[in-house]
Design a protein around this motif. Structure first.
Motif, PDB file in Angstrom:
ATOM      1  N   ARG A   6      97.869  -2.092 -44.288  1.00  0.00           N
ATOM      2  CA  ARG A   6      96.647  -1.298 -44.291  1.00  0.00           C
ATOM      3  C   ARG A   6      95.794  -1.518 -43.040  1.00  0.00           C
ATOM      4  O   ARG A   6      94.744  -0.904 -42.889  1.00  0.00           O
ATOM      5  CB  ARG A   6      95.835  -1.597 -45.542  1.00  0.00           C
ATOM      6  CG  ARG A   6      96.588  -1.144 -46.783  1.00  0.00           C
ATOM      7  CD  ARG A   6      95.775  -1.248 -48.018  1.00  0.00           C
ATOM      8  NE  ARG A   6      96.608  -0.857 -49.169  1.00  0.00           N
ATOM      9  CZ  ARG A   6      96.291  -1.077 -50.414  1.00  0.00           C
ATOM     10  NH1 ARG A   6      95.175  -1.690 -50.707  1.00  0.00           N
ATOM     11  NH2 ARG A   6      97.085  -0.695 -51.383  1.00  0.00           N
ATOM     12  N   VAL A   8      94.270  -1.257 -39.441  1.00  0.00           N
ATOM     13  CA  VAL A   8      94.087  -0.224 -38.419  1.00  0.00           C
ATOM     14  C   VAL A   8      93.772  -0.972 -37.136  1.00  0.00           C
ATOM     15  O   VAL A   8      92.628  -1.360 -36.891  1.00  0.00           O
ATOM     16  CB  VAL A   8      92.948   0.755 -38.794  1.00  0.00           C
ATOM     17  CG1 VAL A   8      92.753   1.786 -37.693  1.00  0.00           C
ATOM     18  CG2 VAL A   8      93.232   1.428 -40.128  1.00  0.00           C
ATOM     19  N   ASP A  10      94.831   0.095 -33.921  1.00  0.00           N
ATOM     20  CA  ASP A  10      94.698   0.965 -32.766  1.00  0.00           C
ATOM     21  C   ASP A  10      93.224   1.330 -32.562  1.00  0.00           C
ATOM     22  O   ASP A  10      92.569   1.853 -33.473  1.00  0.00           O
ATOM     23  CB  ASP A  10      95.537   2.230 -32.979  1.00  0.00           C
ATOM     24  CG  ASP A  10      95.439   3.181 -31.821  1.00  0.00           C
ATOM     25  OD1 ASP A  10      95.968   2.850 -30.742  1.00  0.00           O
ATOM     26  OD2 ASP A  10      94.812   4.248 -31.996  1.00  0.00           O
ATOM     27  N   ARG A  13      92.102   4.882 -33.362  1.00  0.00           N
ATOM     28  CA  ARG A  13      91.987   5.128 -34.814  1.00  0.00           C
ATOM     29  C   ARG A  13      90.732   4.455 -35.380  1.00  0.00           C
ATOM     30  O   ARG A  13      90.084   4.992 -36.279  1.00  0.00           O
ATOM     31  CB  ARG A  13      93.232   4.644 -35.547  1.00  0.00           C
ATOM     32  CG  ARG A  13      94.428   5.572 -35.298  1.00  0.00           C
ATOM     33  CD  ARG A  13      95.608   5.314 -36.203  1.00  0.00           C
ATOM     34  NE  ARG A  13      95.246   5.401 -37.616  1.00  0.00           N
ATOM     35  CZ  ARG A  13      95.746   4.587 -38.553  1.00  0.00           C
ATOM     36  NH1 ARG A  13      96.608   3.638 -38.239  1.00  0.00           N
ATOM     37  NH2 ARG A  13      95.376   4.716 -39.805  1.00  0.00           N
ATOM     38  N   GLN A  14      90.385   3.276 -34.854  1.00  0.00           N
ATOM     39  CA  GLN A  14      89.145   2.618 -35.281  1.00  0.00           C
ATOM     40  C   GLN A  14      87.944   3.490 -34.922  1.00  0.00           C
ATOM     41  O   GLN A  14      87.000   3.608 -35.711  1.00  0.00           O
ATOM     42  CB  GLN A  14      89.029   1.231 -34.650  1.00  0.00           C
ATOM     43  CG  GLN A  14      90.034   0.240 -35.184  1.00  0.00           C
ATOM     44  CD  GLN A  14      90.002  -1.085 -34.453  1.00  0.00           C
ATOM     45  OE1 GLN A  14      89.462  -1.207 -33.351  1.00  0.00           O
ATOM     46  NE2 GLN A  14      90.610  -2.098 -35.049  1.00  0.00           N
ATOM     47  N   ARG A  96      88.642   4.140 -45.718  1.00  0.00           N
ATOM     48  CA  ARG A  96      88.835   3.725 -44.327  1.00  0.00           C
ATOM     49  C   ARG A  96      87.628   2.862 -44.008  1.00  0.00           C
ATOM     50  O   ARG A  96      86.495   3.237 -44.323  1.00  0.00           O
ATOM     51  CB  ARG A  96      88.913   4.930 -43.393  1.00  0.00           C
ATOM     52  CG  ARG A  96      90.144   5.786 -43.690  1.00  0.00           C
ATOM     53  CD  ARG A  96      90.284   6.997 -42.783  1.00  0.00           C
ATOM     54  NE  ARG A  96      89.123   7.847 -42.866  1.00  0.00           N
ATOM     55  CZ  ARG A  96      88.536   8.422 -41.813  1.00  0.00           C
ATOM     56  NH1 ARG A  96      88.979   8.249 -40.593  1.00  0.00           N
ATOM     57  NH2 ARG A  96      87.489   9.184 -41.987  1.00  0.00           N
ATOM     58  N   GLY A 151      89.907  -2.894 -38.459  1.00  0.00           N
ATOM     59  CA  GLY A 151      89.955  -1.718 -39.307  1.00  0.00           C
ATOM     60  C   GLY A 151      90.972  -1.870 -40.418  1.00  0.00           C
ATOM     61  O   GLY A 151      91.952  -2.598 -40.299  1.00  0.00           O
ATOM     62  N   LYS A 152      90.707  -1.153 -41.494  1.00  0.00           N
ATOM     63  CA  LYS A 152      91.607  -1.187 -42.638  1.00  0.00           C
ATOM     64  C   LYS A 152      91.504   0.175 -43.341  1.00  0.00           C
ATOM     65  O   LYS A 152      90.437   0.768 -43.399  1.00  0.00           O
ATOM     66  CB  LYS A 152      91.193  -2.314 -43.589  1.00  0.00           C
ATOM     67  CG  LYS A 152      92.177  -2.599 -44.695  1.00  0.00           C
ATOM     68  CD  LYS A 152      91.755  -3.828 -45.476  1.00  0.00           C
ATOM     69  CE  LYS A 152      92.694  -4.112 -46.623  1.00  0.00           C
ATOM     70  NZ  LYS A 152      92.258  -5.266 -47.411  1.00  0.00           N
ATOM     71  N   ALA A 153      92.625   0.652 -43.852  1.00  0.00           N
ATOM     72  CA  ALA A 153      92.613   1.948 -44.535  1.00  0.00           C
ATOM     73  C   ALA A 153      93.676   1.993 -45.626  1.00  0.00           C
ATOM     74  O   ALA A 153      94.738   1.404 -45.498  1.00  0.00           O
ATOM     75  CB  ALA A 153      92.859   3.074 -43.539  1.00  0.00           C
TER      76      ALA A 153
END
Length: 155
Positions: A6, A8, A10, A13-14, A96, A151-153
């Motif tokens: 999960r 993130v 990149d 993308r963040q 996200r 980041g995490k999604a």
């Protein structure tokens, strides 16, 4: 991060997550202890150097702590949607999110203050606005120089 699937990592993308979020949860500490509060925010990017901006009334606990300069932690989430499960333990959610750390300090330069207020309004409304120095005088503005960002999604 426990769930690497999960993560993130990149930066582009963040930034997509950052652009979609509207509320920053800021954690800081002062003489009374640790506390957290939700805030409107904006940001500016110079290369990969990320600066978050917040504004405030000119006095209060948050202002006193950040006027001296202080380390902070923050989090934000967007796209949150409940995913009901067959059992309570299977209930989850889509999201996200970003978390990070940085250093908060007051913005004294009138030009930067106006630029920061414009960034905050753009983040919150999607609209461009020009702030004058006279308009900016009535509020306190703080910058958070971001040191770490994660980041995490779950989509």
């Amino acid at each position: 991060m426990r769930r690497e699937d999960r993560a993130v990592n990149d930066f582009s993308r963040q930034l997509e997550i950052l652009r979609d979020c509207r509320v920053l949860h800021l954690a800081l500490t002062d003489e009374a202890g640790l506390y957290s509060l939700p805030l409107s925010f904006g940001f500016l990017l110079e290369g990969e150097a990320l600066t978050l901006y917040i504004h405030s009334a000119p006095a209060g606990r948050k202002v006193a702590a950040m006027t001296r300069g202080c380390p902070v932690a923050f989090s934000m989430a967007c796209g949150v949607e409940l995913l009901p499960g067959a059992t309570p333990c299977q209930t989850s959610c889509r999201y996200r999110s970003l978390t990070g750390t940085g250093y908060a300090s007051p913005v004294e330069d009138p030009s930067e203050k106006c630029q920061a207020l414009s960034a905050i309004l753009a983040q919150q409304t999607g609209e461009d606005a020009v702030f004058t120095e006279a308009m900016a005088q009535s509020v306190a503005v703080f910058r958070i120089r971001v040191d770490s960002l994660s980041g995490k999604a779950r989509l």
